[in-house]
Design a protein around this motif. Sequence first.
Motif, PDB file in Angstrom:
ATOM      1  N   SER A 132       0.799  -1.225   0.000  1.00 14.91           N
ATOM      2  CA  SER A 132       0.000   0.000   0.000  1.00 14.91           C
ATOM      3  C   SER A 132       0.828   1.270   0.000  1.00 14.91           C
ATOM      4  CB  SER A 132      -0.895   0.017   1.240  1.00 14.91           C
ATOM      5  OG  SER A 132      -0.089   0.100   2.410  1.00 14.91           O
ATOM      6  N   GLU A 133       2.107   1.182   0.409  1.00 22.47           N
ATOM      7  CA  GLU A 133       2.990   2.333   0.586  1.00 22.47           C
ATOM      8  C   GLU A 133       2.536   3.234   1.729  1.00 22.47           C
ATOM      9  OE1 GLU A 133       4.147   4.396  -3.012  1.00 22.47           O
ATOM     10  OE2 GLU A 133       3.606   2.669  -4.236  1.00 22.47           O
ATOM     11  N   CYS A 134       1.628   2.759   2.572  1.00 24.91           N
ATOM     12  CA  CYS A 134       1.116   3.546   3.696  1.00 24.91           C
ATOM     13  C   CYS A 134       1.934   3.277   4.959  1.00 24.91           C
ATOM     14  CB  CYS A 134      -0.349   3.221   3.966  1.00 24.91           C
ATOM     15  SG  CYS A 134      -1.472   3.747   2.647  1.00 24.91           S
ATOM     16  N   PHE A 135       2.320   4.346   5.642  1.00 21.78           N
ATOM     17  CA  PHE A 135       3.111   4.176   6.854  1.00 21.78           C
ATOM     18  C   PHE A 135       2.306   3.488   7.935  1.00 21.78           C
ATOM     19  CE2 PHE A 135       5.396   5.367  10.692  1.00 21.78           C
ATOM     20  CZ  PHE A 135       6.700   5.129  10.296  1.00 21.78           C
ATOM     21  N   GLU A 136       0.972   3.698   7.907  1.00 22.60           N
ATOM     22  CA  GLU A 136       0.124   3.028   8.891  1.00 22.60           C
ATOM     23  C   GLU A 136       0.250   1.511   8.806  1.00 22.60           C
ATOM     24  OE1 GLU A 136      -0.726   5.447   6.969  1.00 22.60           O
ATOM     25  OE2 GLU A 136      -1.367   7.079   8.298  1.00 22.60           O
ATOM     26  N   ASP A 137       0.482   0.999   7.595  1.00 16.94           N
ATOM     27  CA  ASP A 137       0.628  -0.445   7.440  1.00 16.94           C
ATOM     28  C   ASP A 137       1.967  -0.942   7.978  1.00 16.94           C
ATOM     29  OD1 ASP A 137      -1.877  -0.726   6.373  1.00 16.94           O
ATOM     30  OD2 ASP A 137      -1.213  -0.563   4.298  1.00 16.94           O
ATOM     31  N   VAL A 138       2.972  -0.060   7.974  1.00 21.25           N
ATOM     32  CA  VAL A 138       4.244  -0.418   8.612  1.00 21.25           C
ATOM     33  C   VAL A 138       4.014  -0.566  10.116  1.00 21.25           C
ATOM     34  CG1 VAL A 138       6.612   0.307   9.081  1.00 21.25           C
ATOM     35  CG2 VAL A 138       5.587   0.770   6.846  1.00 21.25           C
ATOM     36  N   LEU A 139       3.263   0.362  10.685  1.00 21.27           N
ATOM     37  CA  LEU A 139       2.953   0.270  12.112  1.00 21.27           C
ATOM     38  C   LEU A 139       2.132  -0.978  12.412  1.00 21.27           C
ATOM     39  CD1 LEU A 139       2.070   3.958  13.089  1.00 21.27           C
ATOM     40  CD2 LEU A 139       4.143   2.667  13.623  1.00 21.27           C
ATOM     41  N   ALA A 140       1.172  -1.282  11.531  1.00 23.72           N
ATOM     42  CA  ALA A 140       0.340  -2.477  11.730  1.00 23.72           C
ATOM     43  C   ALA A 140       1.192  -3.737  11.701  1.00 23.72           C
ATOM     44  CB  ALA A 140      -0.740  -2.540  10.652  1.00 23.72           C
ATOM     45  N   HIS A 141       2.237  -3.707  10.847  1.00 26.93           N
ATOM     46  CA  HIS A 141       3.154  -4.851  10.756  1.00 26.93           C
ATOM     47  C   HIS A 141       3.892  -5.063  12.078  1.00 26.93           C
ATOM     48  CE1 HIS A 141       5.925  -7.660   8.801  1.00 26.93           C
ATOM     49  NE2 HIS A 141       6.937  -6.982   9.320  1.00 26.93           N
ATOM     50  N   LEU A 142       4.173  -3.963  12.772  1.00 30.44           N
ATOM     51  CA  LEU A 142       4.903  -4.056  14.043  1.00 30.44           C
ATOM     52  C   LEU A 142       3.973  -4.245  15.235  1.00 30.44           C
ATOM     53  CD1 LEU A 142       7.511  -1.209  13.486  1.00 30.44           C
ATOM     54  CD2 LEU A 142       7.967  -3.660  13.524  1.00 30.44           C
ATOM     55  N   ARG A 143       2.701  -3.871  15.054  1.00 29.16           N
ATOM     56  CA  ARG A 143       1.753  -3.952  16.156  1.00 29.16           C
ATOM     57  C   ARG A 143       1.533  -5.410  16.558  1.00 29.16           C
ATOM     58  NH1 ARG A 143      -2.183  -1.200  13.883  1.00 29.16           N
ATOM     59  NH2 ARG A 143      -1.126   0.756  14.349  1.00 29.16           N
ATOM     60  N   GLY A 144       1.537  -5.666  17.829  1.00 31.36           N
ATOM     61  CA  GLY A 144       1.316  -7.033  18.303  1.00 31.36           C
ATOM     62  C   GLY A 144       2.598  -7.821  18.510  1.00 31.36           C
ATOM     63  N   ARG A 145       3.711  -7.293  17.967  1.00 32.76           N
ATOM     64  CA  ARG A 145       4.987  -7.970  18.176  1.00 32.76           C
ATOM     65  C   ARG A 145       5.571  -7.588  19.530  1.00 32.76           C
ATOM     66  NH1 ARG A 145       8.827  -7.257  12.975  1.00 32.76           N
ATOM     67  NH2 ARG A 145      10.272  -7.984  14.590  1.00 32.76           N
ATOM     68  N   ASP A 146       6.431  -8.423  20.048  1.00 31.16           N
ATOM     69  CA  ASP A 146       7.122  -8.128  21.300  1.00 31.16           C
ATOM     70  C   ASP A 146       8.297  -7.207  20.978  1.00 31.16           C
ATOM     71  OD1 ASP A 146       8.287  -7.994  23.741  1.00 31.16           O
ATOM     72  OD2 ASP A 146       8.868 -10.117  23.850  1.00 31.16           O
ATOM     73  N   LEU A 147       8.149  -5.944  21.316  1.00 34.33           N
ATOM     74  CA  LEU A 147       9.187  -4.958  20.998  1.00 34.33           C
ATOM     75  C   LEU A 147       9.912  -4.463  22.245  1.00 34.33           C
ATOM     76  CD1 LEU A 147       7.307  -2.758  18.343  1.00 34.33           C
ATOM     77  CD2 LEU A 147       8.826  -4.710  17.940  1.00 34.33           C
ATOM     78  N   VAL A 148       9.660  -5.107  23.350  1.00 31.05           N
ATOM     79  CA  VAL A 148      10.256  -4.665  24.617  1.00 31.05           C
ATOM     80  C   VAL A 148      11.779  -4.666  24.520  1.00 31.05           C
ATOM     81  CG1 VAL A 148      10.516  -5.154  27.078  1.00 31.05           C
ATOM     82  CG2 VAL A 148       8.295  -5.458  25.964  1.00 31.05           C
ATOM     83  N   GLY A 149      12.362  -3.511  24.776  1.00 33.00           N
ATOM     84  CA  GLY A 149      13.817  -3.383  24.766  1.00 33.00           C
ATOM     85  C   GLY A 149      14.434  -3.298  23.383  1.00 33.00           C
ATOM     86  N   ARG A 150      13.637  -3.429  22.334  1.00 34.18           N
ATOM     87  CA  ARG A 150      14.187  -3.391  20.972  1.00 34.18           C
ATOM     88  C   ARG A 150      14.478  -1.951  20.563  1.00 34.18           C
ATOM     89  NH1 ARG A 150      15.206  -7.982  18.011  1.00 34.18           N
ATOM     90  NH2 ARG A 150      13.784  -7.579  16.274  1.00 34.18           N
ATOM     91  N   ARG A 151      15.616  -1.739  19.940  1.00 30.66           N
ATOM     92  CA  ARG A 151      15.980  -0.398  19.471  1.00 30.66           C
ATOM     93  C   ARG A 151      15.491  -0.216  18.037  1.00 30.66           C
ATOM     94  NH1 ARG A 151      21.744   2.245  17.818  1.00 30.66           N
ATOM     95  NH2 ARG A 151      21.194   4.428  18.196  1.00 30.66           N
ATOM     96  N   ILE A 152      14.588   0.726  17.846  1.00 31.15           N
ATOM     97  CA  ILE A 152      14.011   0.995  16.530  1.00 31.15           C
ATOM     98  C   ILE A 152      14.419   2.398  16.095  1.00 31.15           C
ATOM     99  CG2 ILE A 152      11.893   1.211  15.186  1.00 31.15           C
ATOM    100  CD1 ILE A 152      10.534  -0.673  17.109  1.00 31.15           C
ATOM    101  N   VAL A 153      14.970   2.513  14.897  1.00 31.63           N
ATOM    102  CA  VAL A 153      15.340   3.808  14.330  1.00 31.63           C
ATOM    103  C   VAL A 153      14.447   4.068  13.124  1.00 31.63           C
ATOM    104  CG1 VAL A 153      17.149   5.174  13.226  1.00 31.63           C
ATOM    105  CG2 VAL A 153      17.725   3.654  15.146  1.00 31.63           C
ATOM    106  N   VAL A 154      13.802   5.222  13.123  1.00 29.03           N
ATOM    107  CA  VAL A 154      12.876   5.585  12.044  1.00 29.03           C
ATOM    108  C   VAL A 154      13.385   6.818  11.331  1.00 29.03           C
ATOM    109  CG1 VAL A 154      10.497   6.169  11.456  1.00 29.03           C
ATOM    110  CG2 VAL A 154      10.952   4.671  13.413  1.00 29.03           C
ATOM    111  N   GLN A 155      13.548   6.716  10.014  1.00 32.20           N
ATOM    112  CA  GLN A 155      13.917   7.883   9.206  1.00 32.20           C
ATOM    113  C   GLN A 155      12.654   8.699   8.958  1.00 32.20           C
ATOM    114  OE1 GLN A 155      13.576   7.434   5.160  1.00 32.20           O
ATOM    115  NE2 GLN A 155      13.409   9.659   5.216  1.00 32.20           N
ATOM    116  N   GLU A 156      12.669   9.925   9.436  1.00 28.64           N
ATOM    117  CA  GLU A 156      11.490  10.781   9.323  1.00 28.64           C
ATOM    118  C   GLU A 156      11.287  11.221   7.875  1.00 28.64           C
ATOM    119  OE1 GLU A 156       9.994  13.483  12.787  1.00 28.64           O
ATOM    120  OE2 GLU A 156      11.334  14.661  11.529  1.00 28.64           O
ATOM    121  N   HIS A 157      10.019  11.379   7.477  1.00 26.31           N
ATOM    122  CA  HIS A 157       9.724  11.669   6.073  1.00 26.31           C
ATOM    123  C   HIS A 157       9.342  13.113   5.796  1.00 26.31           C
ATOM    124  CE1 HIS A 157       5.724  11.613   7.580  1.00 26.31           C
ATOM    125  NE2 HIS A 157       5.466  10.343   7.400  1.00 26.31           N
TER     126      HIS A 157
END
Length: 379
Positions: A132-157
């Motif tokens: 879809s090229e939608c950023f919301e779908d990137v978030l949906a892909h990460l939603r529900g995953r165990d991200l505790v303590g994970r370092r995430i770097v996001v390039q701002e658009h």
Amino acid sequence: MTVAPVPDEGGTRPLEGYRIGVTAARKVEEQIALLERRGARVEWAPSLSQDPNQVDDSELRAATERLLAEPVDIFVATTGIGMKTWFEASEGWGLHDALVEAIGAAEVLARGPKSVGALRRRGIRELWSPGSECFEDVLAHLRGRDLVGRRIVVQEHGQSLSMVAHALQRQGARVEVVTVYRVQGAEDPEPMFRMVDLVADRELDALTFTSAPAVAAFMEAAGVTGRRDEVIAACQADVIAACVGPVTAAAFEMWGVPSITPERSRLAAMVKLLETELPSRRDGLSLEVAGHTLLLHGDLVLLDGVEVRLSPAPLAVLHALVVNPGHVVSRSELLAGLPSGTAGSEHAVEMAVARLRAALGTRVVQTVVKRGYRLAVGS
């Protein structure tokens, strides 16, 4: 900026006689050439700065050094121009190879094909990218995953992603947002004000957009001039809003403005779509609805060849329903498209639908329980 007319190479000029507004600041010469080659008369007013890369070199370098200080678990690339600018800047600091290595070692997510291309040109392969090229779908892909303590770097658009960072932090992630560039408004707003007037006065046949920030800037200009409601009404009836992709089109949804979008998010595909849509709009839209022939041409409505006069609210509802004939349109979407001065509640939608049914027949508009309304196309 003046763009020399492009000679017609194929002998056909499908956009002859149409006046089209262009709001792009980047690759504008290419877009205008595509339109003029097909015979269109083009009006140009950049809604954003023609220098899209508003980069603070010292801040970007500091952010890069922080990224390199420890391993990155997940890296999210959001734009091709952002990644390209970042890599080029890192070459000047002598940090390019280290940056490529650090990103490549992470789980790489890319919002769309342009960011994918920028990464692959540096030898970095993405693990996942939404169709879809939608950023919301990137978030949906990460939603529900165990991200505790994970370092995430996001390039701002180009626009702040602080809300995104907070959403990921709620899942326990350590989130860092790297601002490569900021989208700035046009240096001179006068051309955009003139474009607003052209749309509001319905002197354009279509208006093109290639980014969501451009849509936001245009609607802000319409608000400043006091003509936003007129612009929305014009785009619902007579002026086609053409968007290069779904992300851009989504920026119009909050205003109740319908738009057309090509299957592939490319300039040429958007122009090709206009070749089809503009002639069909000029001829009027004809539908078989509840056993009747309904013809719409702007604000003109004909039912079985007889003109039906509609007040602004039911006319706005009808235009919203014919964008995707037969598809359900929610009450909230219909409410967003009602003209200013209308009571801001779903009761106003119900009243507008009732008036529309009174004018066209009770079977023309169907109620879909708990979802909204749709046209009874073909029934």
